[in-house]
Design a protein around this motif. Structure first.
Motif, PDB file in Angstrom:
ATOM      1  N   TYR A 292       0.817  -1.216   0.000  1.00 12.22           N
ATOM      2  CA  TYR A 292       0.000   0.000   0.000  1.00 12.22           C
ATOM      3  C   TYR A 292       0.849   1.264   0.000  1.00 12.22           C
ATOM      4  CZ  TYR A 292      -4.448  -2.283   0.011  1.00 12.22           C
ATOM      5  OH  TYR A 292      -5.539  -3.009  -0.398  1.00 12.22           O
ATOM      6  N   ALA A 293       2.110   1.153   0.426  1.00 15.42           N
ATOM      7  CA  ALA A 293       3.015   2.288   0.241  1.00 15.42           C
ATOM      8  C   ALA A 293       3.236   2.536  -1.244  1.00 15.42           C
ATOM      9  CB  ALA A 293       4.345   2.009   0.944  1.00 15.42           C
ATOM     10  N   GLY A 294       3.219   1.450  -2.023  1.00 17.38           N
ATOM     11  CA  GLY A 294       3.357   1.592  -3.467  1.00 17.38           C
ATOM     12  C   GLY A 294       2.184   2.291  -4.119  1.00 17.38           C
ATOM     13  N   LEU A 295       1.087   2.436  -3.409  1.00 20.01           N
ATOM     14  CA  LEU A 295      -0.091   3.120  -3.943  1.00 20.01           C
ATOM     15  C   LEU A 295       0.045   4.638  -3.857  1.00 20.01           C
ATOM     16  CD1 LEU A 295      -2.969   2.711  -5.096  1.00 20.01           C
ATOM     17  CD2 LEU A 295      -3.793   2.505  -2.738  1.00 20.01           C
ATOM     18  N   LEU A 296       0.960   5.126  -3.021  1.00 19.98           N
ATOM     19  CA  LEU A 296       1.073   6.562  -2.787  1.00 19.98           C
ATOM     20  C   LEU A 296       1.467   7.324  -4.046  1.00 19.98           C
ATOM     21  CD1 LEU A 296       2.870   6.543   0.694  1.00 19.98           C
ATOM     22  CD2 LEU A 296       0.458   7.028   0.213  1.00 19.98           C
ATOM     23  N   PHE A 297       2.469   6.825  -4.764  1.00 21.98           N
ATOM     24  CA  PHE A 297       2.916   7.569  -5.950  1.00 21.98           C
ATOM     25  C   PHE A 297       1.864   7.596  -7.060  1.00 21.98           C
ATOM     26  CE2 PHE A 297       4.882   7.834 -10.137  1.00 21.98           C
ATOM     27  CZ  PHE A 297       5.557   9.033 -10.028  1.00 21.98           C
ATOM     28  N   PRO A 298       1.262   6.466  -7.440  1.00 22.68           N
ATOM     29  CA  PRO A 298       0.235   6.540  -8.491  1.00 22.68           C
ATOM     30  C   PRO A 298      -0.896   7.509  -8.171  1.00 22.68           C
ATOM     31  CG  PRO A 298       0.870   4.262  -8.140  1.00 22.68           C
ATOM     32  CD  PRO A 298       1.522   5.057  -7.057  1.00 22.68           C
ATOM     33  N   LEU A 299      -1.345   7.500  -6.911  1.00 25.39           N
ATOM     34  CA  LEU A 299      -2.430   8.410  -6.543  1.00 25.39           C
ATOM     35  C   LEU A 299      -1.945   9.853  -6.490  1.00 25.39           C
ATOM     36  CD1 LEU A 299      -4.243   6.383  -3.726  1.00 25.39           C
ATOM     37  CD2 LEU A 299      -4.752   6.462  -6.166  1.00 25.39           C
ATOM     38  N   GLY A 300      -0.784  10.077  -5.871  1.00 21.08           N
ATOM     39  CA  GLY A 300      -0.251  11.433  -5.770  1.00 21.08           C
ATOM     40  C   GLY A 300       0.080  12.024  -7.127  1.00 21.08           C
ATOM     41  N   TYR A 301       0.660  11.223  -8.000  1.00 18.58           N
ATOM     42  CA  TYR A 301       1.010  11.663  -9.347  1.00 18.58           C
ATOM     43  C   TYR A 301      -0.246  12.078 -10.116  1.00 18.58           C
ATOM     44  CZ  TYR A 301       2.591  11.139 -14.220  1.00 18.58           C
ATOM     45  OH  TYR A 301       2.865  11.334 -15.542  1.00 18.58           O
ATOM     46  N   THR A 302      -1.263  11.232 -10.057  1.00 17.70           N
ATOM     47  CA  THR A 302      -2.508  11.528 -10.774  1.00 17.70           C
ATOM     48  C   THR A 302      -3.193  12.757 -10.204  1.00 17.70           C
ATOM     49  OG1 THR A 302      -2.777   9.153 -11.167  1.00 17.70           O
ATOM     50  CG2 THR A 302      -4.695  10.547 -11.544  1.00 17.70           C
ATOM     51  N   LEU A 303      -3.266  12.852  -8.881  1.00 19.03           N
ATOM     52  CA  LEU A 303      -3.926  13.984  -8.244  1.00 19.03           C
ATOM     53  C   LEU A 303      -3.193  15.289  -8.534  1.00 19.03           C
ATOM     54  CD1 LEU A 303      -6.191  14.906  -6.356  1.00 19.03           C
ATOM     55  CD2 LEU A 303      -4.652  14.482  -4.422  1.00 19.03           C
ATOM     56  N   ALA A 304      -1.859  15.252  -8.477  1.00 19.27           N
ATOM     57  CA  ALA A 304      -1.085  16.465  -8.713  1.00 19.27           C
ATOM     58  C   ALA A 304      -1.304  16.992 -10.132  1.00 19.27           C
ATOM     59  CB  ALA A 304       0.392  16.196  -8.467  1.00 19.27           C
ATOM     60  N   LEU A 305      -1.294  16.099 -11.119  1.00 18.10           N
ATOM     61  CA  LEU A 305      -1.499  16.548 -12.495  1.00 18.10           C
ATOM     62  C   LEU A 305      -2.926  17.031 -12.727  1.00 18.10           C
ATOM     63  CD1 LEU A 305       0.552  13.990 -14.628  1.00 18.10           C
ATOM     64  CD2 LEU A 305       1.207  16.240 -13.777  1.00 18.10           C
ATOM     65  N   MET A 306      -3.876  16.435 -12.014  1.00 13.46           N
ATOM     66  CA  MET A 306      -5.254  16.917 -12.130  1.00 13.46           C
ATOM     67  C   MET A 306      -5.379  18.325 -11.564  1.00 13.46           C
ATOM     68  SD  MET A 306      -7.564  13.562 -11.214  1.00 13.46           S
ATOM     69  CE  MET A 306      -9.087  14.475 -11.464  1.00 13.46           C
ATOM     70  N   VAL A 307      -4.693  18.597 -10.463  1.00 18.73           N
ATOM     71  CA  VAL A 307      -4.741  19.923  -9.843  1.00 18.73           C
ATOM     72  C   VAL A 307      -4.170  20.978 -10.779  1.00 18.73           C
ATOM     73  CG1 VAL A 307      -3.822  21.336  -7.968  1.00 18.73           C
ATOM     74  CG2 VAL A 307      -4.726  19.054  -7.484  1.00 18.73           C
ATOM     75  N   PHE A 308      -3.097  20.590 -11.506  1.00 17.93           N
ATOM     76  CA  PHE A 308      -2.467  21.550 -12.419  1.00 17.93           C
ATOM     77  C   PHE A 308      -3.152  21.589 -13.784  1.00 17.93           C
ATOM     78  CE2 PHE A 308       1.068  20.812  -9.438  1.00 17.93           C
ATOM     79  CZ  PHE A 308       1.349  22.139  -9.110  1.00 17.93           C
ATOM     80  N   GLY A 309      -4.251  20.857 -13.929  1.00 16.32           N
ATOM     81  CA  GLY A 309      -5.060  20.968 -15.125  1.00 16.32           C
ATOM     82  C   GLY A 309      -4.685  20.074 -16.279  1.00 16.32           C
ATOM     83  N   SER A 310      -3.749  19.152 -16.087  1.00 16.64           N
ATOM     84  CA  SER A 310      -3.370  18.255 -17.187  1.00 16.64           C
ATOM     85  C   SER A 310      -3.291  16.820 -16.673  1.00 16.64           C
ATOM     86  CB  SER A 310      -2.023  18.676 -17.774  1.00 16.64           C
ATOM     87  OG  SER A 310      -1.029  18.693 -16.752  1.00 16.64           O
ATOM     88  N   PRO A 311      -4.431  16.222 -16.348  1.00 15.39           N
ATOM     89  CA  PRO A 311      -4.424  14.863 -15.805  1.00 15.39           C
ATOM     90  C   PRO A 311      -3.884  13.864 -16.825  1.00 15.39           C
ATOM     91  CG  PRO A 311      -6.640  15.501 -16.425  1.00 15.39           C
ATOM     92  CD  PRO A 311      -5.793  16.735 -16.537  1.00 15.39           C
ATOM     93  N   PRO A 312      -3.131  12.856 -16.371  1.00 14.01           N
ATOM     94  CA  PRO A 312      -2.630  11.834 -17.305  1.00 14.01           C
ATOM     95  C   PRO A 312      -3.798  11.043 -17.874  1.00 14.01           C
ATOM     96  CG  PRO A 312      -2.272  11.142 -15.033  1.00 14.01           C
ATOM     97  CD  PRO A 312      -2.785  12.551 -14.969  1.00 14.01           C
TER      98      PRO A 312
END
Length: 510
Positions: free
Chosen positions: A206-226
């Protein structure tokens, strides 16, 4: 660690000559300088290539240096090495070199083999085989389980199919991918012998889940979701190159997370809530119908087994809100009844179910040329006009690995289900062990449903975590309820854990 000579009587009269310490000191300095030079060289090559068109020259030098460090860890501390891989594997595809077409005929060979994920898989396989051989040479009895035998039979069938393959390199690479997640199960089945290790493994997953979620959320916040655009739908991909991969990974994490949530400590629950919330939201935003439906069935199964009526009520309410709030979700499911058939290789806007049924009738006859060993792993896409995998792993197992491979694949699914049921029976309702067992069964059902309409068999990143949760369930099924450990994993002649292990287990229980 031995004590310093100065701590022993008479040490003053038997001091080690100063010159004898020089080789060790000099060797350490040389190794340190060599490592520093290697790191600097890799950084220079990557930095100088950053502005160029060759992405490989940017990534591979750094991957090589990291790989050497990880290899040293694998040879010296194998268990932490496995935990590290569980923590980072879900993040590696963000630096994938082979591109979004990986898995198609254009990139099945060289470019896919240069992906950091492929390099890590090869490193894991080599380290695991060496570790297993070391365990055997030390007299540890590697007691087999029926599930392990079925998994190895699947790998054997895939390996044999390489002989009849038109492109042996592509088939061999696919066999290695399947072997990597099978090996993860085999290794973790040996490593998880007590609850403390079980908890470490699950924390790493579940520590491995942090980056996929954080990466996706961060790009969504900046307006360019993967994301990727398929037909009229925009589907998020997370750190992966395809929305389907992201969805299958999240489905396993959601099902198992819902299962273990009631048995976690208060602090762990606070951490799990945002993980499950974001995972569920992103799973819906992938618009991957098969993974979403499989996760729904898995969660409902978990709620029924654990008798959690509140989960069922809340889940039903959330489903209604999701259809209303998630863009494109309702329209995506409506295409199942669309009268316009999806075109082979075209955008996913038509009736993909009808397309699948027709494609299966085209794929099945391919096995007639070699029904025993199949046409070779990954060869379906080379022999059809659509140039796609079968979108059904049962059909794929038969066509590509023959009758032997199909029987092994069916046995694997049956034993995954049996593994979860046996774990539930060997645990007490309301305990952490029972929650883990229920999660293992839920993920097995999720995998079964996903395999019926998608290409999941060699989806390594997802199946590494399925293997993790299945190995956790295997520990619960095989553990001794009194000692909390797995018998039969100690040197020959010993039938139980050492006395020190019993004492530590008792202390941790209290």
């Amino acid at each position: 660690m031995s004590a310093s000579p100065a701590t022993h009587p008479g040490a003053g009269s038997h001091r080690r000559p100063r010159s004898s310490a020089l080789p060790t000191s000099l060797g350490g300095r040389v190794a340190t300088v060599g490592a520093a030079v290697l790191i600097c060289a890799a950084a220079m090559v990557s930095g100088l290539s950053a502005g160029g068109d060759n992405k490989s020259l940017v990534v591979l030098p750094l991957v090589g240096v990291v790989g050497i460090g990880v290899a040293v860890l694998a040879l010296t501390r194998f268990a932490p090495f496995v935990l590290l891989l569980l923590g980072v594997r879900s993040s590696l595809d963000v630096i994938k070199l082979s591109g979004a077409s990986a898995g198609n005929t254009a990139t099945n060979n060289a470019s896919r083999g240069l992906d950091p994920s492929s390099i890590v898989a090869l490193l894991f396989l080599v380290a695991s085989m060496l570790w297993l051989l070391a365990q055997y040479s030390d007299g540890r009895r590697l007691k087999g389980s029926p599930l392990r035998i079925a998994l190895l039979s699947l790998v054997a069938a895939g390996t044999v199919s390489v002989i009849s393959s038109e492109v042996p390199g592509a088939s061999a690479m696919e066999a290695m991918r399947i072997l990597s997640w099978v090996m993860m199960f085999i290794v973790l089945e040996q490593v998880i012998v007590d609850r403390r290790t079980l908890e470490k493994v699950l924390y790493a997953a579940y520590a491995g889940l942090l980056f996929p979620l954080g990466y996706t959320l961060a790009l969504m916040v900046f307006g360019s979701p993967p994301s990727e655009v398929k037909g009229s739908f925009t589907r998020i991909t997370g750190p992966f190159l395809q929305s389907n991969t992201f969805a299958r990974y999240l489905a396993f994490m959601v099902v198992f997370g819902v299962a273990i949530y009631p048995s976690l400590s208060r602090r762990s629950r606070y951490a799990m809530v945002p993980l499950l919330g974001l995972s569920s939201m992103f799973l819906l935003m992938t618009l991957t119908r098969g993974a979403i439906l499989a996760a729904v069935v898995g969660v409902v199964l978990v709620a029924v087994v654990q008798r959690r009526k509140g989960v069922l009520v809340g889940f039903a309410a959330s489903a209604l809100l999701a259809v209303a709030l998630v863009p494109g979700l309702g329209a995506r499911f409506a295409t199942v009844t669309d009268t316009q058939q999806q075109l082979p290789g075209g955008p996913e806007t038509g009736n993909s179910l009808e397309w699948r049924l027709k494609y299966w009738t085209e794929v099945l006859p391919l096995a007639n040329s070699n029904p025993v060993t199949g046409i070779g792993l990954n060869m379906t896409q080379y022999q059809t006009d659509a140039a796609k995998q079968p979108h059904n792993d049962f059909i794929r197992a038969y066509v590509e690995t023959g009758i032997a491979g199909l029987l092994a694949y069916l046995a694997m699914h049956a034993l995954l289900l049996r593994n979860g049921i046996a774990a539930i029976r060997n645990s007490v309702r309301g305990t952490f062990e029972h929650a883990v067992a229920t999660g293992a069964l839920g993920c097995a059902v999720c995998f079964l449903l996903g395999s019926a309409g998608a290409n999941v068999m060699s989806n390594v990143v997802s199946l590494w975590y399925l293997a993790t949760f299945s190995a956790a369930g295997s520990y619960i099924a095989r553990r001794n309820p009194v000692t909390g450990r797995v018998d039969g994993l100690y040197p020959a002649g010993r039938t139980s854990a050492p006395a020190s292990a019993h004492a530590s287990q008792a202390a941790s229980s209290s």
